[in-house]
Design a protein around this motif. Structure first.
Motif, PDB file in Angstrom:
ATOM      1  N   TYR A  51       0.834  -1.199   0.000  1.00  0.00           N
ATOM      2  CA  TYR A  51       0.000   0.000   0.000  1.00  0.00           C
ATOM      3  C   TYR A  51       0.871   1.251   0.000  1.00  0.00           C
ATOM      4  N   LYS A  54       1.246   6.723   2.695  1.00  0.00           N
ATOM      5  CA  LYS A  54       0.226   7.491   3.407  1.00  0.00           C
ATOM      6  C   LYS A  54      -0.853   6.568   3.966  1.00  0.00           C
ATOM      7  N   SER A  55      -1.243   5.580   3.192  1.00  0.00           N
ATOM      8  CA  SER A  55      -2.265   4.635   3.648  1.00  0.00           C
ATOM      9  C   SER A  55      -1.729   3.773   4.783  1.00  0.00           C
ATOM     10  N   ASN A  58      -1.645   5.339   8.096  1.00  0.00           N
ATOM     11  CA  ASN A  58      -2.986   5.487   8.669  1.00  0.00           C
ATOM     12  C   ASN A  58      -3.487   4.181   9.292  1.00  0.00           C
ATOM     13  N   VAL A  62      -6.855   3.096  11.560  1.00  0.00           N
ATOM     14  CA  VAL A  62      -7.776   2.036  11.134  1.00  0.00           C
ATOM     15  C   VAL A  62      -8.024   1.061  12.289  1.00  0.00           C
ATOM     16  N   PHE A 134     -16.649   7.613  -2.374  1.00  0.00           N
ATOM     17  CA  PHE A 134     -15.294   7.820  -1.867  1.00  0.00           C
ATOM     18  C   PHE A 134     -15.182   7.408  -0.400  1.00  0.00           C
ATOM     19  N   LEU A 135     -16.258   7.589   0.361  1.00  0.00           N
ATOM     20  CA  LEU A 135     -16.268   7.125   1.750  1.00  0.00           C
ATOM     21  C   LEU A 135     -16.128   5.605   1.798  1.00  0.00           C
ATOM     22  N   ASP A 137     -14.751   3.730  -0.448  1.00  0.00           N
ATOM     23  CA  ASP A 137     -13.393   3.380  -0.877  1.00  0.00           C
ATOM     24  C   ASP A 137     -12.399   3.522   0.272  1.00  0.00           C
ATOM     25  N   ARG A 138     -12.546   4.595   1.060  1.00  0.00           N
ATOM     26  CA  ARG A 138     -11.638   4.798   2.199  1.00  0.00           C
ATOM     27  C   ARG A 138     -11.811   3.689   3.231  1.00  0.00           C
ATOM     28  N   HIS A 139     -13.055   3.334   3.495  1.00  0.00           N
ATOM     29  CA  HIS A 139     -13.313   2.265   4.452  1.00  0.00           C
ATOM     30  C   HIS A 139     -12.769   0.935   3.938  1.00  0.00           C
ATOM     31  N   GLU A 141     -10.326   0.384   1.916  1.00  0.00           N
ATOM     32  CA  GLU A 141      -8.871   0.311   1.934  1.00  0.00           C
ATOM     33  C   GLU A 141      -8.361  -0.110   3.313  1.00  0.00           C
ATOM     34  N   GLY A 142      -8.936   0.437   4.362  1.00  0.00           N
ATOM     35  CA  GLY A 142      -8.556   0.041   5.710  1.00  0.00           C
ATOM     36  C   GLY A 142      -8.845  -1.429   5.968  1.00  0.00           C
TER      37      GLY A 142
END
Length: 265
Positions: A51, A54-55, A58, A62, A134-135, A137-139, A141-142
């Motif tokens: 990944y 930056k991810s 984070n 998460v 997009f929300l 997608d962010r969830h 990814e975690g």
């Protein structure tokens, strides 16, 4: 703090330790620093490679999110939407601006302001659904990071086991070292399994469930606001939104509504 996550994690650790003691094991024999370094360090290194930096940085947030208690109650949102519908019906859409400033939910507030500004309904839907996408997608990814870590952990446990076996074979001429070396070799696989099945996978599943609840609530908001903008009757809006939730939630909503009418709550 989400009690289920904390209790589940502590229970997993407790039952594992209890299993060690009840089988006649010694907990000290399960502690090996090189094995921990190989398993945990390798898992984090492979996750970092998989990944963007930056991810990966984070990842701590998460994991913390899996321990946070988040109240995504569809019933509360339905109630909020119905209140907005009644205000709009009595005082007009423009009156929602003042009401919206008191709302803490940024997603709902944004939708209200779009409606007040006279934005085309289709554009309102596109803007809100894009933000929701997009929300998600962010969830996701975690969740994927934790699932990746759960995949890497057993693999690095096996690598640690191979390292231990190689060391054991190197000193095979000394029979007294075979038992301790074999124990160290196997404990690394043990660490990998524990990390995957007690830590990473349960957290990923918890985040997935919480994320799905949040998405459901935001879908309710979108449909409710568009119905308000279309001037639909509050009762019709209520029945429409209740189709999004389970029969048990509908029953709870009716019970709470009855208690409010009776002045109990």
């Amino acid at each position: 703090m989400d009690i289920a996550t904390v209790v589940g994690l502590l229970a997993g650790i407790f039952f594992t330790i209890y299993g060690v003691y009840s089988s006649g094991g010694v907990i000290a024999s399960y502690i090996n620093i090189p094995s921990i370094i190989i398993t945990l360090g390798g898992t984090l290194a492979s996750t970092l490679m998989s990944y963007p930096l930056k991810s990966f940085l984070n990842l701590g947030n998460v994991i913390r999110n899996a321990f946070k208690e988040k109240d995504f109650s569809p019933n509360k949102i339905i109630e909020e939407i119905i209140n907005l519908a009644n205000v709009a019906r009595k005082e007009g859409l423009l009156s929602l601006e003042e009401y919206g400033e008191k709302i803490n939910d940024d997603f709902l507030k944004k939708g209200i302001l779009l409606i007040v500004d006279g934005t085309d309904p289709e554009l309102v839907r596109n803007i809100m659904e894009t933000e929701l996408t997009f929300l998600e997608d962010r969830h996701a990814e975690g969740q994927r990071m934790l699932e990746s870590a759960a995949t890497f952990a057993p693999a690095f446990g096996m690598i640690g086991t191979l390292v231990g076996l190689i060391n054991m074979l190197r000193t095979l001429s000394d029979p007294s070292t075979v038992g301790p070396q074999m124990s160290v070799a196997l404990v690394t696989t043990y660490y990998g399994s524990i990390l995957a099945n007690v830590v990473f996978l349960p957290m990923a599943n918890k985040l997935k469930i919480v994320g799905n609840k949040e998405v459901l609530v935001k879908e309710l908001i979108i449909e409710g606001l568009l119905a308000i903008q279309a001037g639909e009757n509050p009762r019709i809006i209520e029945e429409k939104l209740k189709t999004f939730v389970s029969p048990q939630m509908r029953k709870n909503y009716r019970e709470q509504e009855q208690l409010r009418r009776e002045g109990v709550i």
